[in-house]
Design an enzyme around this catalytic site. Sequence first.
Site, PDB file in Angstrom:
ATOM      1  CB  CYS A 150      -2.118  -0.445   6.250  1.00  0.00           C
ATOM      2  SG  CYS A 150      -3.494  -0.466   5.073  1.00  0.00           S
ATOM      3  CB  CYS A 161      -0.976  -0.011   1.068  1.00  0.00           C
ATOM      4  SG  CYS A 161      -0.825   1.198   2.374  1.00  0.00           S
ATOM      5  CD  GLU A 162      -0.640   5.462  -3.674  1.00  0.00           C
ATOM      6  OE1 GLU A 162      -1.208   6.474  -3.589  1.00  0.00           O
ATOM      7  OE2 GLU A 162      -0.118   5.105  -4.609  1.00  0.00           O
ATOM      8  CG  HIS A 163      -2.292   5.383   1.653  1.00  0.00           C
ATOM      9  ND1 HIS A 163      -3.441   5.107   1.456  1.00  0.00           N
ATOM     10  CD2 HIS A 163      -2.202   6.445   0.847  1.00  0.00           C
ATOM     11  CE1 HIS A 163      -4.008   5.503   0.520  1.00  0.00           C
ATOM     12  NE2 HIS A 163      -3.151   6.441  -0.119  1.00  0.00           N
ATOM     13  CG  HIS A 164       0.020   3.072   6.312  1.00  0.00           C
ATOM     14  ND1 HIS A 164      -1.343   2.986   5.648  1.00  0.00           N
ATOM     15  CD2 HIS A 164      -0.106   3.947   7.292  1.00  0.00           C
ATOM     16  CE1 HIS A 164      -2.043   3.800   6.380  1.00  0.00           C
ATOM     17  NE2 HIS A 164      -1.463   4.610   7.204  1.00  0.00           N
ATOM     18  CD  GLN A 172      -8.588  -4.337  -2.959  1.00  0.00           C
ATOM     19  OE1 GLN A 172      -8.316  -4.303  -1.828  1.00  0.00           O
ATOM     20  NE2 GLN A 172      -9.545  -4.947  -3.245  1.00  0.00           N
ATOM     21  CG  HIS A 188      -6.031  -3.759   2.426  1.00  0.00           C
ATOM     22  ND1 HIS A 188      -5.181  -2.407   1.588  1.00  0.00           N
ATOM     23  CD2 HIS A 188      -6.736  -4.196   1.776  1.00  0.00           C
ATOM     24  CE1 HIS A 188      -5.772  -2.758   0.511  1.00  0.00           C
ATOM     25  NE2 HIS A 188      -6.603  -3.758   0.526  1.00  0.00           N
TER      26      HIS A 188
END
Length: 196
Positions: free
Chosen positions: A158, A87-90, A128, A156
Site C-alpha cells: 500500500c 493490510c486491512e486498510h487497502h 503490522q 507494504h
Amino acid sequence: MIDTNLMKWPEEKVQQLMGHYREILQLLGEEPEREGLVKTPERVAKAMLTLTRGYDVDPKEVLNAAKFREEYRQMVIVKDIDFFSLCEHHMLPFYGKAHVAYIPNGYITGLSKIARVVDIFSHRLQVQERMTLQIKECIQETLNPLGVMVVVEAKHMCMQMRGVEKQNSVTTTSDFTGAFNQAKTREEFMNLIRRS
C-alpha cells in the site's frame, strides 16, 4: 507447506464471493464474460479464502498441541520467519520476516509451532502493529514463559504501489514482555537476529 490448490472451501462461500468479484469487475469497466476473465471471480474467491485462512485456526491450540515440560531457561529464538499478510486498510499485501524469542518457564513448544503462530495471525486482515502484539500475547498466554519478544520487519504494497509510492521503505515493529523488559536481554536478542 500447505498446498493451497488442494484446499477445500465451503462451496456456498466460494459462490457468494464469486458473485461479488463479478460485480467488482463490471464496476471497474471490465467484461466478466470475456475469455481471460471468465474464471477470475472463482480464482480470486479461492485466493482470498486462502489468504485469510488464519481465521479458521486457533493459534493457542497449535502451541498446546506440542507443549512439553522442560527445565531449559535460556532464550529460544526462531528468526527469519517469512510471512505474507493483507493490510486491512487497502487489502493489499505486506510481507517480510518475523523474529520471535521466548525464555521458557517450565514449558517449551515445538519450534515449527512458533512459525505456525506467525502464519495464523498473518493470514488475517491485519495491521503490522496488531499482528506483532497478537503473536507476543499468544505465546505469553499459552506457554507462560519468563518473557517473549517479537520483531516484525515488512514491506507494504500500500506504500509501494499507491499513496507515497516508496519502494524501499521497511517498517519494523516490536513488542516484548517479562525478562525482555531488561535492555540487556533485548539487546542480546537484537544482536542474535542480526547475525547471518
